[in-house]
Design a protein around this motif. Structure first.
Motif, PDB file in Angstrom:
ATOM      1  N   ILE A 171       0.858  -1.183   0.000  1.00  0.00           N
ATOM      2  CA  ILE A 171       0.000   0.000   0.000  1.00  0.00           C
ATOM      3  C   ILE A 171       0.896   1.235   0.000  1.00  0.00           C
ATOM      4  N   LYS A 172       0.704   2.086  -0.981  1.00  0.00           N
ATOM      5  CA  LYS A 172       1.572   3.252  -1.114  1.00  0.00           C
ATOM      6  C   LYS A 172       1.382   4.195   0.071  1.00  0.00           C
ATOM      7  N   ALA A 173       2.487   4.810   0.491  1.00  0.00           N
ATOM      8  CA  ALA A 173       2.488   5.585   1.735  1.00  0.00           C
ATOM      9  C   ALA A 173       1.807   6.942   1.601  1.00  0.00           C
ATOM     10  N   ASP A 174       1.608   7.397   0.361  1.00  0.00           N
ATOM     11  CA  ASP A 174       0.995   8.708   0.185  1.00  0.00           C
ATOM     12  C   ASP A 174      -0.371   8.744   0.849  1.00  0.00           C
ATOM     13  N   GLU A 175      -0.608   9.742   1.656  1.00  0.00           N
ATOM     14  CA  GLU A 175      -1.894   9.899   2.337  1.00  0.00           C
ATOM     15  C   GLU A 175      -2.649  11.086   1.752  1.00  0.00           C
ATOM     16  N   PRO A 176      -3.977  11.029   1.725  1.00  0.00           N
ATOM     17  CA  PRO A 176      -4.768   9.873   2.155  1.00  0.00           C
ATOM     18  C   PRO A 176      -4.800   8.783   1.083  1.00  0.00           C
TER      19      PRO A 176
ATOM     20  N   ALA B  87      -3.237   9.694 -12.914  1.00  0.00           N
ATOM     21  CA  ALA B  87      -3.743   8.749 -11.915  1.00  0.00           C
ATOM     22  C   ALA B  87      -2.779   8.672 -10.733  1.00  0.00           C
ATOM     23  N   THR B  88      -3.321   8.391  -9.559  1.00  0.00           N
ATOM     24  CA  THR B  88      -2.534   8.190  -8.347  1.00  0.00           C
ATOM     25  C   THR B  88      -2.427   6.692  -8.068  1.00  0.00           C
ATOM     26  N   LEU B  89      -1.219   6.164  -8.062  1.00  0.00           N
ATOM     27  CA  LEU B  89      -1.012   4.746  -7.772  1.00  0.00           C
ATOM     28  C   LEU B  89      -1.244   4.499  -6.283  1.00  0.00           C
ATOM     29  N   LEU B  90      -2.109   3.532  -5.985  1.00  0.00           N
ATOM     30  CA  LEU B  90      -2.472   3.249  -4.599  1.00  0.00           C
ATOM     31  C   LEU B  90      -1.833   1.986  -4.051  1.00  0.00           C
ATOM     32  N   ALA B  91      -1.575   0.994  -4.921  1.00  0.00           N
ATOM     33  CA  ALA B  91      -1.079  -0.294  -4.424  1.00  0.00           C
ATOM     34  C   ALA B  91      -0.349  -1.044  -5.528  1.00  0.00           C
TER      35      ALA B  91
END
Length: 237
Positions: free
Chosen positions: A124-129, A154-158
């Motif tokens: 799980i990518k550390a970028d919050e939220p 797009a924001t990569l989430l995982a």
């Protein structure tokens, strides 16, 4: 607080395979006060689901987004999805649904170097939220052979050990999941029956997949409820 006042009270789901339904997510949506309506790709007119102002979920299936010559309905499905995403209407894609979203956003979708079938952990990518934060240290079900490049903006989430692009979001309204967040422990046997040819071709153990389901599905269901609740809270119409 759940965005129930402005969000239409029916959730539309597009199915590409009868037993790949909303699974445990269906109970989640009922608990949150929503109804569910299914559309069958290749049979039903999908335009009501793709034009819908509320939440539409595009589910998985064993075909590829690039197989429109064999499955002509994909042409209209992708065209409608492009319009939907351009309008930023709330949309979730799971497995094939995620690949369709990536393709509609201009990213390349293609056969991967190996099948990813079974339960495994995500990075799980550390970028919050990160809406997928509840899945840290949670095994999820993978069941795919295709993969995709990350769409622009797009924001990569995982990620997983096998494929780097496992989930992405665009803003609050668009979420694409390569893995099967919807899987329900009690209905997993349908997958073992329906995908028997693929399982045996991949040389996997059906008893082991069944045992892993008993080990991991309940936690996955619990975390999926948190994720869907948060996604609905965050939708902006």
């Amino acid at each position: 607080m759940i965005n129930t006042e402005s969000l239409p009270k029916t959730i539309y789901a597009i199915q590409h395979l009868a037993f790949e339904d909303l699974g445990s997510l269906e109970d989640t949506f009922y608990q949150l006060g929503f109804r569910v309506r299914y559309f069958e790709a290749g049979v039903d007119d999908l335009s009501p689901a793709l034009n819908y102002e509320g939440l539409t979920i595009i589910l998985g299936g064993p075909i590829g987004v690039y197989e429109s010559e064999d499955y002509p309905f994909l042409v209209d499905e992708i065209a409608g999805l492009k319009q939907r995403l351009t309008a930023n209407k709330p949309t979730i894609g799971i497995c094939l649904g995620a690949q369709l979203i990536a393709h509609a956003l201009g990213a390349k979708v293609y056969a991967g170097h190996q099948k990813e079938i079974g339960w495994g952990l995500l990075e799980i990518k550390a970028d919050e939220p990160n809406i997928l934060s509840p899945l840290k240290d949670t095994h999820v079900l993978h069941w795919h052979g295709d993969t995709f490049d990350l769409p622009e903006n797009a924001t990569l989430l995982a990620s997983s050990d096998i494929y780097p692009n496992q989930a992405f979001s665009i803003g609050n309204n668009i979420l694409a999941l390569q893995f099967h967040l919807e899987i329900a422990e009690q209905s997993f046997e349908k997958w073992l029956i329906g995908h028997t040819c693929e399982i045996r071709h991949a040389g996997l153990s059906i008893p082991q997949l069944r045992q892993d389901n008993l080990c991991y599905a309940a936690q996955s269901e619990q975390q999926s409820h948190k994720i869907m609740k948060k996604f609905i809270e965050n939708i902006r119409l």
